[in-house]
Design a protein around this motif. Sequence first.
Motif, PDB file in Angstrom:
ATOM      1  N   TYR A   1       0.827  -1.198   0.000  1.00  0.00           N
ATOM      2  CA  TYR A   1       0.000   0.000   0.000  1.00  0.00           C
ATOM      3  C   TYR A   1       0.869   1.259   0.000  1.00  0.00           C
ATOM      4  CZ  TYR A   1      -4.177  -2.765   1.084  1.00  0.00           C
ATOM      5  OH  TYR A   1      -5.214  -3.646   1.034  1.00  0.00           O
ATOM      6  N   PRO A   2       0.333   2.372  -0.466  1.00  0.00           N
ATOM      7  CA  PRO A   2       1.068   3.649  -0.336  1.00  0.00           C
ATOM      8  C   PRO A   2       1.285   4.037   1.121  1.00  0.00           C
ATOM      9  CG  PRO A   2      -0.703   3.831  -1.954  1.00  0.00           C
ATOM     10  CD  PRO A   2      -0.893   2.509  -1.276  1.00  0.00           C
ATOM     11  N   HIS A   3       2.243   4.913   1.328  1.00  0.00           N
ATOM     12  CA  HIS A   3       2.627   5.277   2.694  1.00  0.00           C
ATOM     13  C   HIS A   3       1.470   5.924   3.461  1.00  0.00           C
ATOM     14  CE1 HIS A   3       5.418   6.246   5.903  1.00  0.00           C
ATOM     15  NE2 HIS A   3       4.941   7.478   5.916  1.00  0.00           N
ATOM     16  N   GLN A   4       0.702   6.790   2.816  1.00  0.00           N
ATOM     17  CA  GLN A   4      -0.406   7.457   3.499  1.00  0.00           C
ATOM     18  C   GLN A   4      -1.492   6.469   3.896  1.00  0.00           C
ATOM     19  OE1 GLN A   4      -0.327  10.544   4.466  1.00  0.00           O
ATOM     20  NE2 GLN A   4       1.645  10.972   3.458  1.00  0.00           N
ATOM     21  N   VAL A   5      -1.755   5.478   3.042  1.00  0.00           N
ATOM     22  CA  VAL A   5      -2.767   4.459   3.365  1.00  0.00           C
ATOM     23  C   VAL A   5      -2.298   3.612   4.540  1.00  0.00           C
ATOM     24  CG1 VAL A   5      -4.075   2.504   2.452  1.00  0.00           C
ATOM     25  CG2 VAL A   5      -3.560   4.448   0.981  1.00  0.00           C
ATOM     26  N   LYS A   6      -1.010   3.282   4.570  1.00  0.00           N
ATOM     27  CA  LYS A   6      -0.476   2.522   5.708  1.00  0.00           C
ATOM     28  C   LYS A   6      -0.631   3.299   7.012  1.00  0.00           C
ATOM     29  CE  LYS A   6       3.041  -0.106   3.209  1.00  0.00           C
ATOM     30  NZ  LYS A   6       4.491  -0.359   3.062  1.00  0.00           N
ATOM     31  N   LEU A   7      -0.326   4.606   6.962  1.00  0.00           N
ATOM     32  CA  LEU A   7      -0.499   5.420   8.171  1.00  0.00           C
ATOM     33  C   LEU A   7      -1.945   5.441   8.637  1.00  0.00           C
ATOM     34  CD1 LEU A   7       1.820   8.512   7.532  1.00  0.00           C
ATOM     35  CD2 LEU A   7       2.138   6.674   9.183  1.00  0.00           C
ATOM     36  N   PHE A   8      -2.887   5.576   7.700  1.00  0.00           N
ATOM     37  CA  PHE A   8      -4.301   5.599   8.073  1.00  0.00           C
ATOM     38  C   PHE A   8      -4.722   4.286   8.716  1.00  0.00           C
ATOM     39  CE2 PHE A   8      -8.688   4.525   6.887  1.00  0.00           C
ATOM     40  CZ  PHE A   8      -9.361   5.535   7.552  1.00  0.00           C
TER      41      PHE A   8
ATOM     42  N   TYR B   1      -3.092   3.969  12.315  1.00  0.00           N
ATOM     43  CA  TYR B   1      -3.718   4.800  13.347  1.00  0.00           C
ATOM     44  C   TYR B   1      -5.157   4.364  13.617  1.00  0.00           C
ATOM     45  CZ  TYR B   1       0.284   7.910  13.027  1.00  0.00           C
ATOM     46  OH  TYR B   1       1.558   8.415  13.063  1.00  0.00           O
TER      47      TYR B   1
ATOM     48  N   LEU C   1       6.353   0.577   7.832  1.00  0.00           N
ATOM     49  CA  LEU C   1       5.665   1.552   6.994  1.00  0.00           C
ATOM     50  C   LEU C   1       6.464   1.937   5.762  1.00  0.00           C
ATOM     51  CD1 LEU C   1       4.147   3.934   9.702  1.00  0.00           C
ATOM     52  CD2 LEU C   1       2.987   2.160   8.414  1.00  0.00           C
ATOM     53  N   GLU C   2       7.780   1.986   5.895  1.00  0.00           N
ATOM     54  CA  GLU C   2       8.607   2.448   4.793  1.00  0.00           C
ATOM     55  C   GLU C   2       9.012   1.345   3.824  1.00  0.00           C
ATOM     56  OE1 GLU C   2      11.895   4.353   6.600  1.00  0.00           O
ATOM     57  OE2 GLU C   2      10.721   6.047   7.393  1.00  0.00           O
TER      58      GLU C   2
END
Length: 360
Positions: free
Chosen positions: A179-186, A189, A293-294
Amino acid sequence: MKKTGGGGGAAGDKKRSRRSYADSATDTPPKKQAVKKDVFQIFAEKVRDHKDLESRWAVLQETRVEYFRGKDFVSFLKNHPELIDLLESDKNLEVEDIADILLRKNLVVRCDRVVKTVRPGKRKLSTWPAHLEIFPDQAFSDNDAFFAWTFVNRRPLWQTLLSFCWPVLTLAICLFPVYPHQVKLFILYFCAGVLLLILCLLSMRALVFGFLWVALGKRVWFFPNILAEEATLKELFQFWPQKDEADRPKWTARLFYATVATLVIMLLRHHAPDEAARARYHKRVSNIIDDVLEWSPRLALSGMMDKQTVVNATDSHNNVTDGGPETTAQPEDDTEGETTYDQFEEEEIINAGDSKDRHY
């Protein structure tokens, strides 16, 4: 004059019967009538799907079944006589007779509670037992009798659609690393927030229970079915606590548990980690989360290709063919090795000096 004997009449009947048989042979056969559904089956489905009939789920011979009480069934049909009209010719039957017919047609089965003795600390038996067994006498009764539905209820549309979503959800979980980084962060959290909400809810529930039990001797569980195994979705999020039917605890037991809780809190506070330990733990967890995440397939593949390129270049440098020209190996720059060796010697000298100072 013609004779009107019995022979002429018989011959006419034969001709008419042959004509009628030929006509019936040429006619198309009548369509088969659709099998009419049993009115008691329709009645049982309507009663089971009705919201006013209180029911629960329990385990009957290692199978989860939905059951109701006999007295609730009697009061339900008295309050909803329009459902009895579905029985058509049998709508004038009494409630007990209707229930007996349902038992004979194996639409319901009479059950009994497995635990028939009052548990220690309780005043009476459970109103809705969690485990049932089949009662020997399959006759209707409204005196502490339970009846379980034997037919499979029709599945709602939303459950059918949800069953198709489970494979998609499983595949989406497996594809989390790409997944993209922003989707992983969402997702991170969101899952952390849900987990924190559950832990806070259980902790507050336990604290409220412990405080009221020690201070007032009351057993008050908010969300009483949050950890129940046989609870439905509606019962699972029931907020108000159930009525306390157990005996009030003794003051000595309340004082003992209050003392133990105080000692445990003081012990945890005394052995709590300091700021440095908390900072190290936070840094370690942050590094693990950053690695997850990275990570991406592109970086992983590029790293593998770089390693492969370095290995191939080393092999080509070391392997020299017999007929090829002689090559003299150029001395590599050993500046970095000397610097590392000097740093190591300096560290050894400093450590030796510290040990002498501690000795003296």
